[in-house]
Design an enzyme around this catalytic site. Structure first.
Site, mmCIF file in Angstrom:
data_model
loop_
_atom_site.group_PDB
_atom_site.id
_atom_site.type_symbol
_atom_site.label_atom_id
_atom_site.label_comp_id
_atom_site.label_asym_id
_atom_site.label_seq_id
_atom_site.Cartn_x
_atom_site.Cartn_y
_atom_site.Cartn_z
ATOM 1 C CD GLU A 287 -2.795 -1.305 0.041
ATOM 2 O OE1 GLU A 287 -3.011 -0.323 -0.678
ATOM 3 O OE2 GLU A 287 -3.229 -2.440 -0.214
ATOM 4 C CD1 TRP A 290 -1.245 -0.665 -3.995
ATOM 5 C CD2 TRP A 290 -1.607 0.515 -5.876
ATOM 6 N NE1 TRP A 290 -1.811 -1.503 -4.946
ATOM 7 C CE2 TRP A 290 -2.042 -0.805 -6.098
ATOM 8 C CE3 TRP A 290 -1.733 1.440 -6.921
ATOM 9 C CZ2 TRP A 290 -2.596 -1.228 -7.309
ATOM 10 C CZ3 TRP A 290 -2.279 1.029 -8.138
ATOM 11 C CH2 TRP A 290 -2.700 -0.290 -8.312
ATOM 12 C CD1 TRP A 322 -18.203 12.481 -17.638
ATOM 13 C CD2 TRP A 322 -18.941 10.592 -16.714
ATOM 14 N NE1 TRP A 322 -17.129 11.633 -17.517
ATOM 15 C CE2 TRP A 322 -17.557 10.460 -16.948
ATOM 16 C CE3 TRP A 322 -19.615 9.506 -16.134
ATOM 17 C CZ2 TRP A 322 -16.829 9.316 -16.625
ATOM 18 C CZ3 TRP A 322 -18.897 8.360 -15.803
ATOM 19 C CH2 TRP A 322 -17.523 8.277 -16.056
ATOM 20 C CG ASN A 360 -8.517 1.150 0.137
ATOM 21 O OD1 ASN A 360 -8.435 2.070 -0.672
ATOM 22 N ND2 ASN A 360 -8.264 -0.110 -0.194
ATOM 23 C CD1 TRP A 378 -13.936 10.042 -14.254
ATOM 24 C CD2 TRP A 378 -12.477 10.921 -12.815
ATOM 25 N NE1 TRP A 378 -12.853 10.494 -14.976
ATOM 26 C CE2 TRP A 378 -11.930 11.028 -14.117
ATOM 27 C CE3 TRP A 378 -11.720 11.385 -11.744
ATOM 28 C CZ2 TRP A 378 -10.689 11.613 -14.383
ATOM 29 C CZ3 TRP A 378 -10.482 11.965 -11.994
ATOM 30 C CH2 TRP A 378 -9.984 12.080 -13.304
ATOM 31 C CD1 TRP A 401 -11.351 10.218 -6.239
ATOM 32 C CD2 TRP A 401 -13.253 9.553 -7.218
ATOM 33 N NE1 TRP A 401 -12.354 10.333 -5.319
ATOM 34 C CE2 TRP A 401 -13.538 9.939 -5.891
ATOM 35 C CE3 TRP A 401 -14.303 9.093 -8.011
ATOM 36 C CZ2 TRP A 401 -14.826 9.876 -5.344
ATOM 37 C CZ3 TRP A 401 -15.582 9.029 -7.475
ATOM 38 C CH2 TRP A 401 -15.828 9.416 -6.154
HETATM 39 C C1 LIG Z 1 -11.382 6.889 -4.732
HETATM 40 C C2 LIG Z 1 -10.194 6.815 -3.808
HETATM 41 C C3 LIG Z 1 -9.651 7.973 -3.288
HETATM 42 C C4 LIG Z 1 -8.527 7.932 -2.449
HETATM 43 N N1 LIG Z 1 -8.011 9.099 -1.957
HETATM 44 C C5 LIG Z 1 -6.898 9.068 -1.199
HETATM 45 C C6 LIG Z 1 -6.306 10.271 -0.723
HETATM 46 O O1 LIG Z 1 -6.761 11.381 -1.000
HETATM 47 N N2 LIG Z 1 -5.208 10.171 0.081
HETATM 48 C C7 LIG Z 1 -4.665 8.959 0.403
HETATM 49 O O2 LIG Z 1 -3.663 8.926 1.128
HETATM 50 N N3 LIG Z 1 -5.182 7.817 -0.061
HETATM 51 C C8 LIG Z 1 -6.284 7.833 -0.830
HETATM 52 N N4 LIG Z 1 -6.833 6.654 -1.258
HETATM 53 C C9 LIG Z 1 -6.150 5.388 -0.938
HETATM 54 C C10 LIG Z 1 -6.603 4.700 0.377
HETATM 55 O O3 LIG Z 1 -7.983 4.558 0.385
HETATM 56 C C11 LIG Z 1 -6.154 5.435 1.625
HETATM 57 O O4 LIG Z 1 -4.772 5.696 1.558
HETATM 58 C C12 LIG Z 1 -6.396 4.646 2.898
HETATM 59 O O5 LIG Z 1 -7.748 4.270 2.999
HETATM 60 C C13 LIG Z 1 -5.995 5.487 4.103
HETATM 61 O O6 LIG Z 1 -6.274 4.821 5.280
HETATM 62 P P1 LIG Z 1 -5.105 4.256 6.203
HETATM 63 O O7 LIG Z 1 -4.127 5.327 6.471
HETATM 64 O O8 LIG Z 1 -5.761 3.605 7.381
HETATM 65 O O9 LIG Z 1 -4.479 3.191 5.218
HETATM 66 P P2 LIG Z 1 -3.629 1.852 5.400
HETATM 67 O O10 LIG Z 1 -4.442 0.766 4.813
HETATM 68 O O11 LIG Z 1 -3.117 1.673 6.763
HETATM 69 O O12 LIG Z 1 -2.422 2.105 4.378
HETATM 70 C C14 LIG Z 1 -1.236 2.785 4.776
HETATM 71 C C15 LIG Z 1 -0.940 3.924 3.857
HETATM 72 O O13 LIG Z 1 -0.659 3.450 2.545
HETATM 73 C C16 LIG Z 1 -1.109 4.396 1.591
HETATM 74 N N5 LIG Z 1 -2.148 3.774 0.776
HETATM 75 C C17 LIG Z 1 -2.981 2.771 1.132
HETATM 76 N N6 LIG Z 1 -3.748 2.408 0.096
HETATM 77 C C18 LIG Z 1 -3.423 3.214 -0.925
HETATM 78 C C19 LIG Z 1 -3.869 3.337 -2.264
HETATM 79 N N7 LIG Z 1 -4.795 2.533 -2.788
HETATM 80 N N8 LIG Z 1 -3.334 4.299 -3.037
HETATM 81 C C20 LIG Z 1 -2.376 5.116 -2.556
HETATM 82 N N9 LIG Z 1 -1.905 5.038 -1.293
HETATM 83 C C21 LIG Z 1 -2.412 4.096 -0.493
HETATM 84 C C22 LIG Z 1 -1.690 5.565 2.367
HETATM 85 O O14 LIG Z 1 -0.694 6.534 2.523
HETATM 86 C C23 LIG Z 1 -2.061 4.911 3.688
HETATM 87 O O15 LIG Z 1 -2.119 5.823 4.742
HETATM 88 C C24 LIG Z 1 -7.961 6.679 -2.109
HETATM 89 C C25 LIG Z 1 -8.521 5.505 -2.623
HETATM 90 C C26 LIG Z 1 -9.632 5.573 -3.462
HETATM 91 C C27 LIG Z 1 -10.217 4.293 -3.997
#
Ligand SMILES: Cc1cc2nc3c(=O)[nH]c(=O)nc-3n(C[C@H](O)[C@H](O)[C@H](O)COP(=O)(O)OP(=O)(O)OC[C@H]3O[C@@H](n4cnc5c(N)ncnc54)[C@H](O)[C@@H]3O)c2cc1C
Length: 499
Positions: A287, A290, A322, A360, A378, A401
């Site tokens: 993650e 990512w 859209w 997420n 979107w 997105w």
């Molecule tokens: C439509 C959409 C919008 C999103 N917008 C954001 C956003 O604005 N900012 C954001 O940080 N993440 C975003 N994410 C990715 C992800 O949902 C969040 O990072 C995550 O839910 C944050 O919660 P956590 O810190 O508990 O994550 P954890 O699951 O603990 O993950 C640890 C860290 O890994 C990174 N991470 C995790 N998943 C992703 C991912 N799919 N893409 C990129 N980084 C990731 C984040 O920095 C996160 O804090 C988005 C995902 C989607 C589908």
């Protein structure tokens, strides 16, 4: 490329460390470099009016930053330094301060967002005119945009090979911490005229949000507490992360956003554990990768967001027609307010509205629902998230997105359309998450809570639910919406192929 150290220690008599999205002392790349390069380092943070002025007057992120600055200031003071905090346009304030404080160099960590790059270019120009150097460093990612390129020197646009390359390259060199405290004797307190308490929210034109009621911990101590808690369950991340009712993820997003935690330190722990066979840690590391993948996409493909506007990574997806007009606006409002009649979607929207966080799995579900069930652009959802997410990160939000709308580089295929009911049955099987945010549905059985319109009149009455009164009827029929979406995407793709 390894991080570049300035060639000569103590090159400058005096430097200015400009904190931005790196609100910590420990393992802060620019602060370390400043302390090495200067005999004296003064520290500053600017509440940048260019960013703050357009925001609504209640914003959890502004409060998060402000509370985190209190801790940063205290830590710097304990090391005989301190923080100047200004509320001004950073493009003017930094060159002005550099002049007033008579520094020879300004240090900051790099920020690759388009607005930040434009701001830094302006600051660089103004400083250069005054004969002041501006040094920026990699800090918010393990690898910079150009540190991981494919064999032909091109950026990766697919995650799996990017991740493979990331894991092949990473080593203790890239993950080691900068020993800031060993050089802290160069920290200087702000001159008398510049000292003062960190301004209150009111002083910078904001009002208190519900951040403290939500108990979202701020500052480096907050990040450390969250990580300590997560560390106990990181091995279960893999199994737990998809279930919004479970405390599965780390909740560190907002800390990564504002740099109250070092991504190097997090990645180092996750990497070590994953080398020892911890599957949860390996998935969590993915993650973090990512995140870097999307950072480098934004940096290399600026068309995905420039001039304040997002465009599809794959241009053919910008041909999609859209749904728009009054009815579309009503659907969008229903989505924003959690009134779509699909409980998991609604509960998720209430989660973001009430807390600034969304799980997420739910981000994927509501994003898919917006563009593939409601037929809405979107970008409307992207903007809504940008305004409300505490952890809003331009690159990840845009990437997320574009993934959900299938317009992205490594996205969900356009014909894969989440069914909001089966997603709910799968990831919130007992309806615990739904009941937390939609207590009016609490009396429904687990069999129908995911789709209340399927409940019998007797069951609805027993649960005290009147569809259309105290809980909405579904605003769209998923099966019909699915067909329309396939058509909408199909037409756009066909048009693009004809050209
Ligand atoms: C439509 C959409 C919008 C999103 N917008 C954001 C956003 O604005 N900012 C954001 O940080 N993440 C975003 N994410 C990715 C992800 O949902 C969040 O990072 C995550 O839910 C944050 O919660 P956590 O810190 O508990 O994550 P954890 O699951 O603990 O993950 C640890 C860290 O890994 C990174 N991470 C995790 N998943 C992703 C991912 N799919 N893409 C990129 N980084 C990731 C984040 O920095 C996160 O804090 C988005 C995902 C989607 C589908």
């Amino acid at each position: 490329m390894p991080p570049i150290l300035l060639a000569v220690d103590k090159t400058y008599p005096k430097g200015l460390m400009w904190f931005r999205r790196d609100l910590r002392v420990d393992d802060n790349a620019a602060l370390y470099q400043a302390l090495r390069a200067c005999r004296q380092v003064v520290c500053v943070f600017v509440f940048d009016r260019a960013i703050l002025d357009p925001l609504p007057r209640v914003d959890r992120r502004v409060e998060f930053i402000r509370d985190s600055l209190l801790e940063l200031d205290a830590e710097l003071q304990a090391l005989s330094g301190g923080l100047i905090v200004r509320h001004a346009a950073a493009v003017d304030e930094i060159p002005a301060l550099a002049h007033e404080l008579d520094v020879q160099a300004v240090f900051a960590n790099r920020d690759d967002e388009p607005d930040a790059l434009a701001r830094d270019a302006q600051v660089l120009g103004a400083l250069a005119n005054a004969g002041v150097s501006f040094h920026t460093f990699k800090d918010s990612t393990v690898f910079d945009r150009d540190e991981l390129l494919n064999k032909t020197g091109q950026p990766y646009t697919v995650f799996t090979p990017y991740k493979r390359a990331w894991l092949a390259k990473v080593d203790s060199f890239f993950l080691k911490s900068y020993p800031v405290r060993a050089h802290a004797d160069a920290l200087a307190p702000p001159p008398e005229a510049y000292r003062g308490a960190v301004p209150t929210l009111e002083e910078i034109g904001f009002q208190k949000s519900n951040l403290s009621e939500l108990e979202i911990p701020t500052g480096t101590s907050g990040a450390a507490a969250l990580f300590e808690d997560f560390f106990q369950r990181i091995d279960r991340y893999d199994a737990a992360r998809n279930f919004p009712a479970v405390r599965g993820p780390s909740y560190l997003g907002v800390h990564l956003r504002f740099g109250t935690v070092s991504v190097r330190q997090l990645a180092e722990v996750a990497h070590q554990l994953s080398l020892q066979g911890d599957a949860g840690a390996a998935t969590w590391l993915s993650e973090l990768i990512w995140r870097e993948f999307y950072f480098q996409i934004l940096a290399h493909f600026p068309h995905v967001h420039s001039g304040g506007e997002s465009k599809s990574f794959r241009p053919e997806y910008d041909k999609i027609q859209w749904h728009h007009g009054k009815h579309a606006d009503q659907l969008f409002e229903a989505w924003c307010q959690g009134r779509t009649g699909y409980p998991l979607v609604d509960a998720a929207m209430l989660q973001i509205n009430q807390s600034g966080y969304m799980h997420n799995r739910l981000r994927m579900v509501v994003a898919s629902f917006l563009c593939k069930d409601l037929g809405l652009d979107w970008r409307r959802g992207e903007r809504y998230f940008a305004l409300h997410l505490n952890d809003f990160e331009l690159a990840s939000n845009n990437g997320g997105w574009q993934w959900a709308s299938s317009s992205g580089c490594d996205a969900q295929p356009y014909f894969r359309i989440f069914n909001p009911v089966t997603q709910s049955e799968r990831f919130d099987p007992e309806g615990k998450f739904i009941r937390r945010y939609l207590p009016q549905l609490a009396g429904l059985s687990n069999a129908v809570i995911h789709a209340p319109w399927t409940a019998s009149p007797v069951e609805l009455e027993a649960a005290g639910i009147k569809l259309g009164e105290n809980y909405p009827k579904p605003v769209v029929d998923h099966a019909e919406a699915r067909e329309k979406t396939l058509q909408r995407y199909g037409v756009a793709r066909a048009k693009a192929l004809q050209k």
